[in-house]
Design a protein around this motif. Structure first.
Motif, PDB file in Angstrom:
ATOM      1  N   VAL A  19      -3.717  -4.423  -3.367  1.00 35.69           N
ATOM      2  CA  VAL A  19      -3.759  -5.925  -3.368  1.00 35.69           C
ATOM      3  C   VAL A  19      -4.873  -6.561  -4.175  1.00 35.69           C
ATOM      4  CG1 VAL A  19      -4.815  -7.527  -1.490  1.00 35.69           C
ATOM      5  CG2 VAL A  19      -2.925  -5.834  -0.900  1.00 35.69           C
ATOM      6  N   ASP A  20      -6.147  -5.635  -4.316  1.00 38.10           N
ATOM      7  CA  ASP A  20      -7.083  -6.096  -5.171  1.00 38.10           C
ATOM      8  C   ASP A  20      -7.023  -5.770  -6.541  1.00 38.10           C
ATOM      9  OD1 ASP A  20      -8.552  -6.521  -2.818  1.00 38.10           O
ATOM     10  OD2 ASP A  20      -9.520  -4.597  -2.760  1.00 38.10           O
ATOM     11  N   GLY A  21      -5.897  -5.441  -7.028  1.00 32.16           N
ATOM     12  CA  GLY A  21      -5.469  -5.053  -8.329  1.00 32.16           C
ATOM     13  C   GLY A  21      -6.399  -4.004  -9.095  1.00 32.16           C
ATOM     14  N   VAL A  22      -6.774  -3.105  -8.255  1.00 32.81           N
ATOM     15  CA  VAL A  22      -7.566  -1.771  -8.887  1.00 32.81           C
ATOM     16  C   VAL A  22      -6.314  -0.603  -9.213  1.00 32.81           C
ATOM     17  CG1 VAL A  22      -9.093   0.216  -8.157  1.00 32.81           C
ATOM     18  CG2 VAL A  22      -9.492  -2.237  -7.486  1.00 32.81           C
ATOM     19  N   ALA A  23      -5.136  -0.756  -8.434  1.00 34.06           N
ATOM     20  CA  ALA A  23      -4.058   0.066  -8.583  1.00 34.06           C
ATOM     21  C   ALA A  23      -2.780  -0.880  -8.988  1.00 34.06           C
ATOM     22  CB  ALA A  23      -3.990   0.851  -7.586  1.00 34.06           C
ATOM     23  N   ASP A  24      -2.171  -0.366 -10.186  1.00 29.08           N
ATOM     24  CA  ASP A  24      -0.979  -1.239 -10.369  1.00 29.08           C
ATOM     25  C   ASP A  24       0.127  -0.845  -9.193  1.00 29.08           C
ATOM     26  OD1 ASP A  24      -1.968  -2.171 -12.986  1.00 29.08           O
ATOM     27  OD2 ASP A  24      -1.842  -0.198 -13.655  1.00 29.08           O
ATOM     28  N   ILE A  25       0.261   0.346  -8.903  1.00 28.51           N
ATOM     29  CA  ILE A  25       1.366   0.780  -8.009  1.00 28.51           C
ATOM     30  C   ILE A  25       0.817   1.574  -6.962  1.00 28.51           C
ATOM     31  CG2 ILE A  25       3.628   2.033  -7.894  1.00 28.51           C
ATOM     32  CD1 ILE A  25       4.127   1.316 -10.843  1.00 28.51           C
ATOM     33  N   GLY A  26       1.078   1.529  -5.618  1.00 24.94           N
ATOM     34  CA  GLY A  26       0.720   2.523  -4.556  1.00 24.94           C
ATOM     35  C   GLY A  26       1.974   2.785  -3.968  1.00 24.94           C
ATOM     36  N   ILE A  27       1.810   4.103  -3.388  1.00 29.56           N
ATOM     37  CA  ILE A  27       3.027   4.847  -2.637  1.00 29.56           C
ATOM     38  C   ILE A  27       2.194   5.422  -1.359  1.00 29.56           C
ATOM     39  CG2 ILE A  27       4.655   6.525  -2.401  1.00 29.56           C
ATOM     40  CD1 ILE A  27       4.977   6.505  -5.570  1.00 29.56           C
ATOM     41  N   PHE A  28       2.636   4.861  -0.217  1.00 32.65           N
ATOM     42  CA  PHE A  28       1.792   5.133   0.975  1.00 32.65           C
ATOM     43  C   PHE A  28       2.858   5.238   2.233  1.00 32.65           C
ATOM     44  CE2 PHE A  28       1.906   0.710  -0.518  1.00 32.65           C
ATOM     45  CZ  PHE A  28       2.492   0.120   0.642  1.00 32.65           C
ATOM     46  N   ALA A  29       2.378   5.715   3.392  1.00 31.36           N
ATOM     47  CA  ALA A  29       3.073   5.916   4.465  1.00 31.36           C
ATOM     48  C   ALA A  29       3.592   4.595   5.232  1.00 31.36           C
ATOM     49  CB  ALA A  29       2.592   6.581   5.489  1.00 31.36           C
ATOM     50  N   GLU A  30       4.662   4.389   5.696  1.00 32.99           N
ATOM     51  CA  GLU A  30       5.085   3.188   6.162  1.00 32.99           C
ATOM     52  C   GLU A  30       4.338   2.445   7.465  1.00 32.99           C
ATOM     53  OE1 GLU A  30       8.968   3.330   7.950  1.00 32.99           O
ATOM     54  OE2 GLU A  30       8.566   5.115   8.973  1.00 32.99           O
ATOM     55  N   ASN A  31       3.475   3.356   8.189  1.00 36.97           N
ATOM     56  CA  ASN A  31       2.920   2.618   9.264  1.00 36.97           C
ATOM     57  C   ASN A  31       1.439   2.206   8.923  1.00 36.97           C
ATOM     58  OD1 ASN A  31       2.398   5.762   8.837  1.00 36.97           O
ATOM     59  ND2 ASN A  31       0.721   5.509  10.341  1.00 36.97           N
ATOM     60  N   THR A  32       1.355   1.989   7.592  1.00 34.85           N
ATOM     61  CA  THR A  32       0.101   1.457   7.061  1.00 34.85           C
ATOM     62  C   THR A  32       0.087  -0.251   7.163  1.00 34.85           C
ATOM     63  OG1 THR A  32      -0.078   3.261   5.461  1.00 34.85           O
ATOM     64  CG2 THR A  32      -1.465   1.519   5.120  1.00 34.85           C
ATOM     65  N   PRO A  33      -0.874  -0.932   7.621  1.00 33.04           N
ATOM     66  CA  PRO A  33      -0.913  -2.500   7.296  1.00 33.04           C
ATOM     67  C   PRO A  33      -0.897  -2.712   6.034  1.00 33.04           C
ATOM     68  CG  PRO A  33      -2.252  -1.557   9.199  1.00 33.04           C
ATOM     69  CD  PRO A  33      -2.079  -0.254   8.397  1.00 33.04           C
ATOM     70  N   THR A  34       0.020  -3.666   5.630  1.00 30.68           N
ATOM     71  CA  THR A  34       0.204  -4.136   4.366  1.00 30.68           C
ATOM     72  C   THR A  34      -0.217  -5.739   4.243  1.00 30.68           C
ATOM     73  OG1 THR A  34       2.489  -4.542   4.627  1.00 30.68           O
ATOM     74  CG2 THR A  34       1.957  -2.376   3.765  1.00 30.68           C
ATOM     75  N   GLY A  35      -0.520  -6.451   4.987  1.00 27.53           N
ATOM     76  CA  GLY A  35      -0.736  -7.871   4.826  1.00 27.53           C
ATOM     77  C   GLY A  35       0.299  -8.470   4.541  1.00 27.53           C
ATOM     78  N   ASP A  36       0.276  -9.085   3.288  1.00 28.28           N
ATOM     79  CA  ASP A  36       1.230  -9.982   2.669  1.00 28.28           C
ATOM     80  C   ASP A  36       1.935  -9.140   1.190  1.00 28.28           C
ATOM     81  OD1 ASP A  36      -1.113 -10.345   1.180  1.00 28.28           O
ATOM     82  OD2 ASP A  36      -0.817 -12.556   0.835  1.00 28.28           O
ATOM     83  N   LEU A  37       1.204  -7.861   1.051  1.00 32.38           N
ATOM     84  CA  LEU A  37       1.797  -7.204  -0.206  1.00 32.38           C
ATOM     85  C   LEU A  37       3.330  -6.889   0.014  1.00 32.38           C
ATOM     86  CD1 LEU A  37       1.207  -5.649  -2.573  1.00 32.38           C
ATOM     87  CD2 LEU A  37       0.840  -3.486  -0.840  1.00 32.38           C
ATOM     88  N   ASP A  38       4.028  -7.197  -1.032  1.00 29.14           N
ATOM     89  CA  ASP A  38       5.292  -7.022  -1.067  1.00 29.14           C
ATOM     90  C   ASP A  38       5.926  -5.356  -1.254  1.00 29.14           C
ATOM     91  OD1 ASP A  38       6.220  -9.716  -0.842  1.00 29.14           O
ATOM     92  OD2 ASP A  38       6.080 -10.274  -2.984  1.00 29.14           O
ATOM     93  N   VAL A  39       6.625  -5.080  -0.291  1.00 25.87           N
ATOM     94  CA  VAL A  39       6.752  -3.504  -0.322  1.00 25.87           C
ATOM     95  C   VAL A  39       8.294  -3.383  -0.185  1.00 25.87           C
ATOM     96  CG1 VAL A  39       4.671  -2.970   0.720  1.00 25.87           C
ATOM     97  CG2 VAL A  39       6.621  -3.311   2.293  1.00 25.87           C
ATOM     98  N   GLU A  40       8.751  -2.054  -0.752  1.00 28.35           N
ATOM     99  CA  GLU A  40      10.219  -1.656  -0.555  1.00 28.35           C
ATOM    100  C   GLU A  40       9.899  -0.090  -0.365  1.00 28.35           C
ATOM    101  OE1 GLU A  40      11.716  -1.002  -4.842  1.00 28.35           O
ATOM    102  OE2 GLU A  40      10.465  -2.702  -4.993  1.00 28.35           O
TER     103      GLU A  40
END
Length: 305
Positions: A147-168
């Protein structure tokens, strides 16, 4: 209305470096010496910095200096700026030496262990001029970094709150209970998680998505997990379980089959044991990162629910 925003034109890297040195050493005199400045010049720079910030950052005393609450915040941001500048300098140098792109990929332990090695190997074979920097982080930290642009891509568990981040959806991993051959569950082929809660657990450190998932499942059973030992890696969890110090919940794909003393794998009957890993991409990512995203998609294996 008076503009209280910090004016970046009044702050340079010399002043920021001086402030960091003084804060970390606890002495204006020695901080100035470390930066090659006269004490009078250093004192003036710190005073200008505080005036620009509109608040006191350092407390002075006969024993030296210490940070105020605002000073602690300023130090955190100053260190982050230096880290970003060093990264910028390193990447610019890479470009001058022929590198044609950078990708900052953050992933949780499950993705790093199970899915990414083969994926990264093929990507870097196809795009040798793109440098990939991979970091293992907790799922919550990964989302914030993307979200902050520190990482370009993230891979994480589905139970993580993501806010308005687009995920697939990216991958699925099957969670299982693991115990030693001598453990009472060692004779079982499948088990309800509620039955596991009568035994001690080996878990990951606090903040991991896997620990949060199992702790929440225990609460839904009206129980509390008895976590006897917490470690930082799946390998360490397996070693503790092998010593019969507790049971663990792990992705089945991370278990090694070449151990001299194999572990007993017991299938969990809960639906949550079939877990998805999600892929999120920063809105400011580079063209190199988009190439990586497209490559990761070719490795995506997710069943419809």
């Amino acid at each position: 209305m008076v503009n209280t925003l910090l004016n970046p034109a009044r702050i340079d890297f010399v002043t920021l470096r001086l402030f960091c040195a003084v804060a970390q050493i606890g002495s204006l005199t020695r901080g100035a010496q470390a930066c090659g400045l006269a004490v009078s010049a250093a004192s003036r720079r710190i005073a200008d910095f505080e005036e620009s910030a509109g608040t006191r950052l350092l407390e002075r005393s006969a024993r030296g200096v210490s940070l105020t609450a605002a000073g602690h915040l300023a130090l955190q941001h100053a260190l982050r700026l230096f880290q970003g500048f060093e990264q910028f300098s390193s990447e610019i140098q890479d470009y001058s030496q022929g590198t044609r792109g950078h990708v900052h990929l953050w992933a949780n332990m499950s993705a790093l262990t199970e899915f990414l090695p083969d994926c990264l190997a093929t990507f870097m074979g196809q795009f040798p001029d793109i440098r990939v920097e991979l970091e293992e982080q907790l799922s919550g930290d990964i989302v914030r970094a993307v979200v902050d642009g520190v990482a370009d891509i993230g891979i994480f568990a589905e139970n993580t709150p993501t806010g308005d981040l687009d995920v697939e959806a990216f991958q699925e991993d099957r969670l299982v209970a693991v115990c030693s051959q001598e453990h009472p569950l060692g004779q079982r082929t499948h088990v309800r998680f509620s039955e596991c809660l009568q035994y001690d657990f080996v878990g990951l450190n606090r903040g991991s998505s896997l620990l949060e998932l199992t702790s929440r499942a225990a609460e839904e059973c009206g129980e509390v997990m008895r976590v006897r030992i917490q470690v930082r890696s799946f390998d360490a969890m397996c070693q503790m379980v092998r010593a019969n110090l507790g049971i663990a919940v792990l992705p089945v794909a991370v278990l090694r089959t070449d151990q001299t003393k194999p572990l007993k794998v017991v299938r969990l009957e809960e639906a949550w044991a079939q877990r998805r890993l999600l892929l999120g991409v920063s809105k400011t990512c580079s063209s190199a990162a988009l190439l990586m995203r497209d490559h990761l998609r070719t490795f995506s294996r997710v069943k419809e629910r």
